[in-house]
Enzyme design. Structure first.
Site, short mmCIF file in Angstrom:
data_model
loop_
_atom_site.label_atom_id
_atom_site.label_comp_id
_atom_site.label_asym_id
_atom_site.label_seq_id
_atom_site.Cartn_x
_atom_site.Cartn_y
_atom_site.Cartn_z
N GLY A 11 0.86 -1.07 -0.04
CA GLY A 11 -0.02 -0.03 -0.16
C GLY A 11 0.69 1.18 0.00
O GLY A 11 1.97 1.35 0.76
N GLY A 12 0.64 2.22 -0.97
CA GLY A 12 1.08 3.62 -0.92
C GLY A 12 0.34 4.66 -0.47
O GLY A 12 0.60 5.55 -1.29
N CYS A 163 -17.31 5.17 5.13
CA CYS A 163 -16.72 6.36 4.90
C CYS A 163 -17.67 7.44 4.53
O CYS A 163 -17.78 7.79 3.47
CB CYS A 163 -15.70 6.27 3.99
SG CYS A 163 -14.46 7.46 3.68
N GLY A 315 -7.86 9.12 7.90
CA GLY A 315 -6.52 9.12 7.54
C GLY A 315 -5.63 9.30 8.97
O GLY A 315 -4.51 8.95 9.10
N CYS A 348 -10.55 15.09 12.50
CA CYS A 348 -11.33 15.23 11.31
C CYS A 348 -11.78 16.54 10.78
O CYS A 348 -12.24 17.28 11.92
CB CYS A 348 -12.44 14.36 11.08
SG CYS A 348 -12.51 13.44 9.54
C1 LIG Z 1 -13.48 11.38 -0.54
C2 LIG Z 1 -12.64 11.01 0.99
C3 LIG Z 1 -12.40 11.89 1.75
C4 LIG Z 1 -11.86 11.52 2.93
N1 LIG Z 1 -11.68 12.65 3.73
C5 LIG Z 1 -10.87 12.31 5.02
C6 LIG Z 1 -10.86 13.62 6.00
O1 LIG Z 1 -11.08 14.80 5.54
N2 LIG Z 1 -10.11 13.20 7.00
C7 LIG Z 1 -9.66 11.87 7.14
O2 LIG Z 1 -9.04 11.86 8.38
N3 LIG Z 1 -9.79 10.96 6.51
C8 LIG Z 1 -10.55 11.24 5.37
N4 LIG Z 1 -10.64 10.14 4.48
C9 LIG Z 1 -10.38 8.82 4.72
C10 LIG Z 1 -8.70 8.55 4.50
O3 LIG Z 1 -8.65 8.84 2.93
C11 LIG Z 1 -8.29 7.17 4.84
O4 LIG Z 1 -8.36 7.21 6.23
C12 LIG Z 1 -7.22 6.73 3.97
O5 LIG Z 1 -6.92 6.83 2.90
C13 LIG Z 1 -6.68 5.29 4.26
O6 LIG Z 1 -5.34 4.77 4.36
P1 LIG Z 1 -5.08 3.55 4.01
O7 LIG Z 1 -3.57 3.49 3.61
O8 LIG Z 1 -5.67 2.68 5.09
O9 LIG Z 1 -5.93 3.00 2.66
P2 LIG Z 1 -5.90 3.47 1.17
O10 LIG Z 1 -5.99 5.09 1.28
O11 LIG Z 1 -7.38 2.94 0.68
O12 LIG Z 1 -4.87 3.17 0.27
C14 LIG Z 1 -4.56 1.77 -0.05
C15 LIG Z 1 -3.30 1.57 -0.86
O13 LIG Z 1 -3.05 0.16 -1.29
C16 LIG Z 1 -2.73 0.19 -2.52
N5 LIG Z 1 -3.15 -1.23 -2.74
C17 LIG Z 1 -4.73 -1.79 -2.70
N6 LIG Z 1 -4.71 -3.13 -2.96
C18 LIG Z 1 -3.41 -3.37 -3.48
C19 LIG Z 1 -2.97 -4.58 -3.86
N7 LIG Z 1 -3.62 -5.76 -4.04
N8 LIG Z 1 -1.39 -4.63 -4.29
C20 LIG Z 1 -0.79 -3.44 -4.18
N9 LIG Z 1 -1.36 -2.36 -3.54
C21 LIG Z 1 -2.59 -2.30 -3.36
C22 LIG Z 1 -3.28 1.11 -3.00
O14 LIG Z 1 -3.07 1.42 -4.32
C23 LIG Z 1 -3.42 2.46 -2.06
O15 LIG Z 1 -2.10 2.87 -2.12
C24 LIG Z 1 -11.43 10.38 3.26
C25 LIG Z 1 -11.77 9.38 2.61
C26 LIG Z 1 -12.23 9.60 1.22
C27 LIG Z 1 -12.55 8.62 0.13
#
Ligand SMILES: Cc1cc2nc3c(=O)[nH]c(=O)nc-3n(C[C@H](O)[C@H](O)[C@H](O)COP(=O)(O)OP(=O)(O)OC[C@H]3O[C@@H](n4cnc5c(N)ncnc54)[C@H](O)[C@@H]3O)c2cc1C
Length: 405
Positions: A11-12, A163, A315, A348
């Site tokens: 994950g990136g 979400c 996030g 948030c």
């Molecule tokens: C529209 C929107 C607005 C938001 N606003 C807020 C906010 O205001 N404040 C806040 O705190 N949070 C907010 N969030 C939530 C926040 O974006 C998430 O908490 C955060 O993105 C989670 O990060 P993560 O690394 O767990 O997963 P993700 O961001 O979902 O990242 C997953 C990563 O894994 C990679 N990946 C997935 N499957 C595979 C695979 N099989 N092989 C290799 N790589 C893979 C993807 O490419 C990506 O890089 C919001 C979310 C959305 C959608």
């Protein structure tokens, strides 16, 4: 420590990049750290609603991952993980196998549009906001509807969505734009949510948030439907399980999530939806050298609701989990105390276009030791500033400023 420990991070995004940077800080110089990500770029996802409003170009929200990671001696593999073999301690993309001593999974979730017939931007009739591509498609469709003299807009979330925050932001931002162009009186705005009350957010509310959101929606004349289970989407119509229908010219619906397929394929590691069950130190409950952070982690809701609503993993919380997991992985190799990565605070900021809501909860799930909920333009400016700081932080591994966004 053994020489050349190998840690692989999948994950990136918020979880993966923060875990990798923290591992680099905590592991000895010769440890190999690899990040595998399906996306070549980090995207500041919280700003995607601004893309939908036409206020941001997506390219401004993205950072190419290879160079910043390589500068910190972290190997970057742009590829999709297809398979995890916990017995062999190996994770595989289509073209390569990556052996590991420790694995950190931060692969977020898949978007479960298929759970509701007709949902989603690709095969369905509703728009969404989880990727830059989705946000741009929604932006173009919304612009056409906003250019008309009148219209019906339905924003919401499907049963089981976690979400829901962005849906609140988008409906209030649309209201703000319509008022600015003195067209609001000719548009209906409807908010359809599985939450039992407005401002529940999957966590039973945050302090005064339910009352504040209810007042805000009343002032903005946004009609709301709570306990809603969307049964299907047809062209121009959202149909609920109770048979009621909501016609629209533009609709955006947040889907439920499912865990990553390579996670779901491993016996006993995940809950039925595919989210990884972890100890308080974020290690898998079944496979000790695997940890998980962020959206990939299973968190039980604080209580039942008539229609399922899942707990959001924000996030800010994801970043704190990533740092805790990295610290605990490093402690496995180098010794030192492990930390709790599940009882965390979260900050948030929900933008409304002309004002914003700042919410802080510690811990994120009730009962809590501290809660702050405030409304004001200052919170918008904080969110705008935070976006730029965060992108710089991903580029340069800047120190964390834990005021969230
Ligand atoms: C529209 C929107 C607005 C938001 N606003 C807020 C906010 O205001 N404040 C806040 O705190 N949070 C907010 N969030 C939530 C926040 O974006 C998430 O908490 C955060 O993105 C989670 O990060 P993560 O690394 O767990 O997963 P993700 O961001 O979902 O990242 C997953 C990563 O894994 C990679 N990946 C997935 N499957 C595979 C695979 N099989 N092989 C290799 N790589 C893979 C993807 O490419 C990506 O890089 C919001 C979310 C959305 C959608």
């Amino acid at each position: 420590m053994k020489s050349h420990e190998r840690v692989v991070v999948v994950g990136g995004s918020f979880g993966g990049v923060n875990a990798a940077y923290e591992l680099r800080r905590r592991l000895p110089r010769d440890a190999e750290i690899t990040v595998i990500s399906r996306d070549a770029d980090f995207t500041f996802i919280p700003s995607l609603p601004w893309v939908i409003m036409g206020w941001r170009d997506p390219s401004r929200l993205q950072v190419r991952l290879d160079a910043p990671l390589q500068r910190r001696r972290i190997r970057f593999v742009h590829g999709e993980v297809k398979e995890l073999d916990p017995q062999k301690c190996e994770i595989r993309t289509a073209s390569q196998a990556h052996p590991y001593d420790a694995l950190v999974i931060a692969s977020g979730a898949e978007l479960d549009y298929a759970a509701v017939p007709g949902l989603g931007p690709e095969a369905g009739h509703t728009y969404s906001t989880f990727t830059a591509t989705e946000a741009m498609a929604a932006r173009d469709a919304l612009a056409k509807v906003l250019a008309a003299d009148e219209g019906r807009i339905v924003i919401g979330a499907a049963a089981g969505a976690s979400c829901v925050g962005p849906a609140y932001e988008i409906v209030m931002m649309i209201d703000t734009v319509l008022k600015k162009f003195r067209k609001r009186h000719r548009f209906s705005l409807t908010f359809v949510t599985p939450e039992p009350f407005l401002g529940h957010f999957g966590v039973g509310g945050i302090g005064a948030s339910p009352g504040m959101v209810q007042d805000e929606f009343a002032e903005r004349h946004i009609e709301s439907v709570v306990n809603a289970r969307i049964a299907s989407a047809a062209p121009g119509r959202l149909i609920l399980a109770d048979g009621s229908e909501y016609p629209f010219d533009f609709s955006l619906v947040i889907p439920a999530f499912l865990g990553s397929p390579f996670v779901r394929a491993v016996d006993g590691m995940a809950n039925p939806k595919g989210f990884i069950m972890v100890t308080p130190q974020l290690a898998s409950t079944t496979i000790p050298n695997i940890s998980a952070v962020g959206v990939a982690v299973a968190i039980a809701p604080p209580g039942p609701t008539p229609v399922p609503v899942a707990v959001p993993k924000t996030g800010h919380m994801t970043e704190l989990m990533a740092r805790a997991a990295a610290r605990n992985v490093a402690a496995e190799f180098t010794g030192g105390a492990k930390v709790d990565g599940m009882t965390l605070p979260s900050t948030c900021i929900a933008d409304a276009g002309d004002t914003a809501f700042y919410m802080f909860a510690d811990p994120f799930l009730p009962p809590r030791n501290k809660v702050i909920v405030k409304r004001g333009k200052w919170a918008r400016y904080l969110k705008l500033t935070f976006e730029q700081y965060y992108l710089a932080r991903i580029r340069h591994d800047l120190p964390s400023m834990d005021f969230g966004w």
